[in-house]
Design a protein around this motif. Sequence first.
Motif, PDB file in Angstrom:
ATOM      1  N   THR A   1      86.979  71.348  82.893  1.00 50.38           N
ATOM      2  CA  THR A   1      86.053  70.008  81.921  1.00 50.38           C
ATOM      3  C   THR A   1      86.521  70.722  80.330  1.00 50.38           C
ATOM      4  O   THR A   1      87.010  69.633  79.802  1.00 50.38           O
ATOM      5  N   LEU A   2      85.417  71.578  80.353  1.00 48.43           N
ATOM      6  CA  LEU A   2      85.417  72.350  78.810  1.00 48.43           C
ATOM      7  C   LEU A   2      86.880  72.781  78.313  1.00 48.43           C
ATOM      8  O   LEU A   2      87.728  72.273  77.716  1.00 48.43           O
ATOM      9  N   PHE A   3      87.962  73.152  79.462  1.00 44.08           N
ATOM     10  CA  PHE A   3      89.083  73.719  78.800  1.00 44.08           C
ATOM     11  C   PHE A   3      90.087  72.937  79.019  1.00 44.08           C
ATOM     12  O   PHE A   3      90.663  72.519  78.075  1.00 44.08           O
ATOM     13  N   ASN A   4      89.949  71.416  79.708  1.00 49.15           N
ATOM     14  CA  ASN A   4      90.873  70.074  79.067  1.00 49.15           C
ATOM     15  C   ASN A   4      90.299  69.326  78.243  1.00 49.15           C
ATOM     16  O   ASN A   4      91.268  69.043  77.079  1.00 49.15           O
ATOM     17  N   CYS A   5      89.227  70.171  77.480  1.00 51.72           N
ATOM     18  CA  CYS A   5      89.084  69.481  75.974  1.00 51.72           C
ATOM     19  C   CYS A   5      89.399  70.462  74.680  1.00 51.72           C
ATOM     20  O   CYS A   5      89.849  70.064  73.905  1.00 51.72           O
ATOM     21  N   LEU A   6      89.426  71.669  75.185  1.00 48.26           N
ATOM     22  CA  LEU A   6      90.320  72.536  74.379  1.00 48.26           C
ATOM     23  C   LEU A   6      91.543  72.663  74.164  1.00 48.26           C
ATOM     24  O   LEU A   6      92.236  73.122  73.772  1.00 48.26           O
ATOM     25  N   SER A   7      92.359  71.920  75.525  1.00 48.65           N
ATOM     26  CA  SER A   7      94.103  72.766  75.238  1.00 48.65           C
ATOM     27  C   SER A   7      94.330  71.105  75.254  1.00 48.65           C
ATOM     28  O   SER A   7      93.920  70.102  76.338  1.00 48.65           O
ATOM     29  N   ASN A   8      95.597  70.934  75.317  1.00 46.98           N
ATOM     30  CA  ASN A   8      96.388  69.067  76.288  1.00 46.98           C
ATOM     31  C   ASN A   8      96.567  69.590  77.393  1.00 46.98           C
ATOM     32  O   ASN A   8      97.058  68.573  77.579  1.00 46.98           O
ATOM     33  N   ALA A   9      97.016  70.604  78.127  1.00 41.61           N
ATOM     34  CA  ALA A   9      97.209  71.139  79.126  1.00 41.61           C
ATOM     35  C   ALA A   9      95.509  70.767  80.286  1.00 41.61           C
ATOM     36  O   ALA A   9      94.583  71.403  80.058  1.00 41.61           O
TER      37      ALA A   9
ATOM     38  N   VAL B   1      75.851  76.407  72.336  1.00 39.13           N
ATOM     39  CA  VAL B   1      74.987  75.189  73.333  1.00 39.13           C
ATOM     40  C   VAL B   1      75.877  73.674  73.242  1.00 39.13           C
ATOM     41  O   VAL B   1      76.713  73.563  72.436  1.00 39.13           O
ATOM     42  N   ILE B   2      76.365  73.589  74.430  1.00 35.94           N
ATOM     43  CA  ILE B   2      77.644  72.638  74.272  1.00 35.94           C
ATOM     44  C   ILE B   2      78.226  71.089  75.441  1.00 35.94           C
ATOM     45  O   ILE B   2      76.977  71.829  76.391  1.00 35.94           O
ATOM     46  N   GLY B   3      78.090  70.755  75.045  1.00 31.23           N
ATOM     47  CA  GLY B   3      77.768  69.044  76.487  1.00 31.23           C
ATOM     48  C   GLY B   3      79.222  68.838  76.256  1.00 31.23           C
ATOM     49  O   GLY B   3      79.866  67.959  75.981  1.00 31.23           O
ATOM     50  N   ALA B   4      79.359  69.784  77.417  1.00 28.02           N
ATOM     51  CA  ALA B   4      81.371  69.368  77.861  1.00 28.02           C
ATOM     52  C   ALA B   4      81.602  68.221  78.281  1.00 28.02           C
ATOM     53  O   ALA B   4      82.874  67.551  78.136  1.00 28.02           O
ATOM     54  N   LYS B   5      80.937  67.259  79.013  1.00 32.03           N
ATOM     55  CA  LYS B   5      80.793  65.551  79.052  1.00 32.03           C
ATOM     56  C   LYS B   5      81.028  65.039  78.403  1.00 32.03           C
ATOM     57  O   LYS B   5      82.046  63.963  77.846  1.00 32.03           O
ATOM     58  N   ILE B   6      80.592  66.072  76.849  1.00 28.25           N
ATOM     59  CA  ILE B   6      80.631  64.471  75.945  1.00 28.25           C
ATOM     60  C   ILE B   6      81.845  65.554  74.805  1.00 28.25           C
ATOM     61  O   ILE B   6      82.164  64.046  74.151  1.00 28.25           O
ATOM     62  N   GLU B   7      81.654  66.016  75.040  1.00 26.92           N
ATOM     63  CA  GLU B   7      83.315  66.358  74.251  1.00 26.92           C
ATOM     64  C   GLU B   7      84.568  66.398  74.295  1.00 26.92           C
ATOM     65  O   GLU B   7      85.377  65.935  74.532  1.00 26.92           O
ATOM     66  N   SER B   8      84.398  66.343  76.058  1.00 26.77           N
ATOM     67  CA  SER B   8      85.128  65.395  76.999  1.00 26.77           C
ATOM     68  C   SER B   8      85.415  63.332  76.527  1.00 26.77           C
ATOM     69  O   SER B   8      86.539  62.939  75.835  1.00 26.77           O
ATOM     70  N   ASP B   9      84.692  63.143  76.427  1.00 24.68           N
ATOM     71  CA  ASP B   9      84.018  61.773  75.735  1.00 24.68           C
ATOM     72  C   ASP B   9      84.401  61.719  73.931  1.00 24.68           C
ATOM     73  O   ASP B   9      85.136  60.412  73.724  1.00 24.68           O
TER      74      ASP B   9
END
Length: 365
Positions: free
Chosen positions: A17-25, A236-244
């Motif tokens: 999930t975090l990777f998807n937020c970081l990358s277009n891949a 501290v990072i919320g991967a779900k929030i970053e995804s949103d």
Amino acid sequence: MALKCGIVGLPNVGKSTLFNCLSNAKAQSANFPFCTIEPNVGTISVPDPRLEKLESIVNPERVMPTTMEIVDIAGLVKGASKGEGLGNQFLANIRETDAIIHVIRCFDDGNIIHVDGSVNPIRDKEVIDIELQLKDLETIEKRITAIARNIKSGDKDVLKENEIAQQIKKHLEEGKSVRSMEFDEKEIIIANKFQLITSKPVLYICNVDESSVKNGNEYVNQLRENVKGENAEVLVIGAKIESDITELETYDERQMFLEELGLEEPGVNRLIRSAYALLKLETYFTAGVKEVRAWTITKGMTAPQAAGVIHSDFEKGFIRAEVMKYEDFTTLGSENAVKDAGKFKVEGKEYIVQDGDIMHFRFNV
């Protein structure tokens, strides 16, 4: 630059999930272990507010940020060092990276399976640590065996290599990672030859829920206390929030969402900058009407080496570098003003490029 960070952790902690937020891949993300098998590699832009300032002054035709590579590696489980789960593949993939982003679950959610049945960030961290240490122990023991064949020669270099290897072996047997050892400059060169996984610098990411994204929680506090002797950063990072956030279409919508959470910027921006620093990378700029561009260098590079990042001919035929400091240029507002103030510098081959330098290279092919 070929340097890259690997995202590691147990299955189901939020790595993909975090990777998807970081990358277009778009890495596959699902609620079961071993969802990621082949490592996903993403090339991501490094956020740098200095580029916006340079753009406002120069008004170029285009702006090019610098980039770095992030690798999403399959989740690791207990026994990986002996080949359990996807252990061998995981360890081979992580060995190819230059730094580690270790994602640790720091949130409760009964709907998301935990591979060990409960949330315990210290235990989870130690599972990864132990497996990597065991693999390094196996590597160093093989090296010591190989060194033993030559040690009778009395060669000083061989004796020193054996001494360092024995120290590392003892350290690993005590359940400690190689990165926590202290070496002098010569010893570091020897230790680096062993290519040990736990010698890589690490950044810990606490993946939290929405309510903890600003101030953390008890899980985060436990982890910070646990790693305070490692000289490692904890984010501290919320991967779900970053995804949103990434799903929101406009800049204004994203800013409004961040304000509601009490945040100034997305957590992934902080993560990218921290990973960039973890790799000991810095940025210099070129600025002209055609293009304002950020270039990545390794800390300590000389002017010719920095020129070579643009093109190898620039390094081979290097004559000199014309240098302005970012602060001088943005404060004074133009190259002429920097020259008038006596702050425009001409540097030679020995000059060590500084983060934020604005550079123009003179070369002869």
